[in-house]
Design an enzyme around this catalytic site. Structure first.
Site: not given
Length: 639
Positions: A340, A456
């Site tokens: 990520g 997020d």
């Protein structure tokens, strides 16, 4: 490639008996030709290769130079409790003979014996979603008792056995046992197996797909099985496998004695060592990680991180660096689960077979000590079935590691945006995922000791466990509030555009309604199977949310739904979820529902929903990556 589907209603079959001969539509080969010659060669070598393999599994290809169209690909697998290699080879050899008798001159054939399976074809073995090798057999008799209870017990036994098979590192094989005599249901035995070349996640998906094929009739039978080339399961009311069961499953109301731990039998009374297996990625450093960081969330955390004085070691000790130097090679691509914006994630294994996920923060990721500490302190204090669990952490210098529970089915985006994998998620599974995310957010916003805003939330941060239950992860950007404060502001806008609420993206204002907006975007993505950043124009709408609103306003919402879900008898439920999603993404935060409202709307079909107002179209550049972004325009949409 489509095979012959046999659906039988039989009494249990004896061990070693021929179950099915499936002749496909791969065309015919010429007698005495090259294909037949290649097939004859495999009939000799494949039984030998399978019987000599530790997994009793083999794949092979026979071809002759210059004749690629006549190549033959074959796969053979013996059942996981077969311990006699000679018997395995004999079963595979007999399968070749049966194929020649049952499917003369066919280029494709699949043979299922009770002890082994064989498949040969002109192409490579099928994927786990291909149904050409499907075979089912069921006992004629039903299990007595309440049908719903019986079906639930059978499915639970098979689900647990499937999970054990998928995590088996040796042969992707497991057997189960449910002693239900105390609740007036017969004792049941189970078996599940995949081909050993399947990754654990694909194995579990394959088995879950077979279990999902059971209906209200077959789930109460006294025994049955479903087989595909890549995976299979079986359950009976008698012992049909060799050896002790891998696991014991207890139905509600029953309290059977626990099955002795195989590791405990092997190691006697030796103390379990929390040392990471050196052959598995990030592994060695993790023993130190757990020693130095576990449960040390005190005021000294920052000082300890900076001075290297964690876990009782003297200040200045650089033990972690030594471990890192010694085992650096174990952070290998072979064990990488993904990567990520903040760094790669690896799979690891403790010596007691506990699988873990290791997040190794990259030095250039932008997640520094503050974000790292934030995530550690948050997750250590939050406990909910829809939040990922943190086992431990480690930090020294620029090296920062987080150790999480391992979730075999990766993240939500891995499925909903992939044309092949999205078929694993029917509407019922997608709805369950939506509801699970909502429950996790409700806990963060209202029921936890802290009021937490994630900031997020996106599909890549929604992980899926072995039963496809969602777990919210990645709390590095989260914010904590006391119970009497409901919003905050920041000059540093972080997160991922496409999921940010407009007031946060433009003004830095965040509140629980910011997460509600992100949740609404995720619902639309789950329903449509498309990314919010997947459209190529700004003239009429700049993202998927705008497109969804246009279709809703024109009463063409069905065009938004993922093609794999249409036609579908769940249209009212789909329509309701789109309505809820559009309520969540309304431009003004005050117009959006709270997560309490959302959970209530999802759980009550009779609850009347308001009509949504115009959603937020904010002037930003939308990208489809997971990198935090803070600038851009709406004139171009990257895909």
């Amino acid at each position: 490639m489509v095979g012959v589907l046999l659906l039988l209603n039989l009494m249990p079959l004896a061990a070693g008996e021929l179950l099915a001969q499936l002749c496909g539509d791969g065309g015919n080969y010429t007698a005495n030709g090259i294909y037949q010659s290649n097939l004859a060669r495999l009939a000799v070598t494949l039984p030998i290769n399978a019987s000599s393999s530790p997994e009793l599994f083999a794949t092979d290809t026979a071809r002759q130079e210059g004749t690629p169209d006549d190549a033959v690909h074959a796969l053979a697998l013996c059942r996981g409790d077969v311990t006699n290699a000679t018997a395995c080879g004999a079963c595979v050899a007999a399968s070749f003979q049966d194929a020649r008798r049952a499917c003369p001159n066919d280029k494709l054939a699949t043979i299922f014996y009770d002890d082994c399976l064989l498949r040969f074809a002109a192409d490579t073995p099928p994927s786990i979603t291909e149904n050409g090798t499907l075979f089912q057999a069921w006992n004629r008799r039903n299990i007595s008792g309440d049908a719903a209870v019986v079906a639930g017990d059978v499915r639970r036994l098979l689900a647990e056995t499937a999970r054990a098979a998928s995590t088996s590192t040796a042969r992707r094989f497991a057997t189960g046992f449910m002693d239900a005599s105390s609740v007036s249901i017969p004792t049941l035995y189970s078996l599940a197996q995949c081909t050993p070349d399947l990754p654990a996640g694909d194995c579990l998906l394959c088995l879950q797909r077979l279990i999902a094929m059971m209906n209200s009739t077959t789930s109460v039978r006294l025994g049955g099985r479903i087989l595909l080339l890549r995976c299979n399961f079986r359950f009976e009311a008698f012992v049909f496998y060799a050896g002790e069961p891998t696991l014991r499953v207890s139905p509600p109301g029953a309290t059977p004695p626990p099955v002795p731990d195989p590791m405990a039998r092997t190691n006697g009374n030796k103390r379990k060592s929390w040392v990471v297996a050196a052959a598995v990625a990030p592994v060695a450093a993790l023993a130190f990680c757990l020693i130095v960081c576990y449960c040390r969330w005190s005021r000294r955390l920052r000082k300890d991180y900076e001075e290297g004085a964690l876990g009782g070691f003297k200040k200045g000790t650089n033990l972690f660096a030594k471990w890192k130097e010694r085992f650096q090679s174990n952070f290998s691509d072979e064990n990488k689960l993904g990567e990520g914006g903040f760094g790669p994630v690896y799979k690891g294994l403790f010596s007691d077979e506990l699988e873990i996920a290791v997040k190794r923060l990259a030095s250039h990721s932008g997640q520094g000590l503050i974000e790292f500490k934030n995530e550690v302190q948050l997750i250590a204090k939050l406990q909910h079935r829809n939040l990922v669990r943190l086992f431990g952490c480690c930090s020294q210098g620029e090296e920062k590691i987080l150790v999480y529970e391992y979730l075999p089915n990766k993240s939500l985006d891995f499925y909903i945006f992939d044309e092949n994998r999205k078929s694993f998620l029917d509407w019922n599974k997608r709805l369950a995922i939506i509801e699970g995310i909502a429950q996790g957010l409700l806990y963060l916003h209202k029921h936890s000791r802290l009021r937490v805003i994630h900031r997020d939330l996106k599909p890549s941060n929604i992980l899926l466990d072995s039963e496809m239950n969602p777990k919210i992860s990645d709390f590095g950007l989260a914010k904590i509030f006391s119970s009497n404060i409901n919003e905050g502001t920041t000059r540093r806008v972080v997160g991922t555009y496409g999921y940010m609420a407009p007031e946060y993206a433009s003004e830095g204002l965040f509140s629980p309604k910011s997460d509600v907006f992100s949740f609404g975007v995720i619902i639309v993505e789950i329903v449509s199977g498309k990314r919010n950043a997947s459209l190529h124009q700004c003239e009429d709408f700049i993202n998927l949310i705008g497109y969804a609103w246009q279709l809703w306003a024109e009463e063409r919402w069905l065009e938004l739904v993922d093609a794999s879900l249409v036609p579908n008898s769940q249209s009212p439920s789909l329509m309701r979820c789109i309505n809820i999603a559009l309520l969540c993404v309304q431009e003004n935060a005050v117009d959006r529902p709270t997560m309490s409202d959302v959970v209530a709307m999802l759980s009550s079909e009779s609850m009347v929903l308001d009509g949504p107002k115009h959603p937020a179209y904010f002037n930003v550049r939308v990208t489809n990556n997971d990198e935090p972004s803070t600038t851009g325009t709406c004139s171009t949409i990257n895909v």
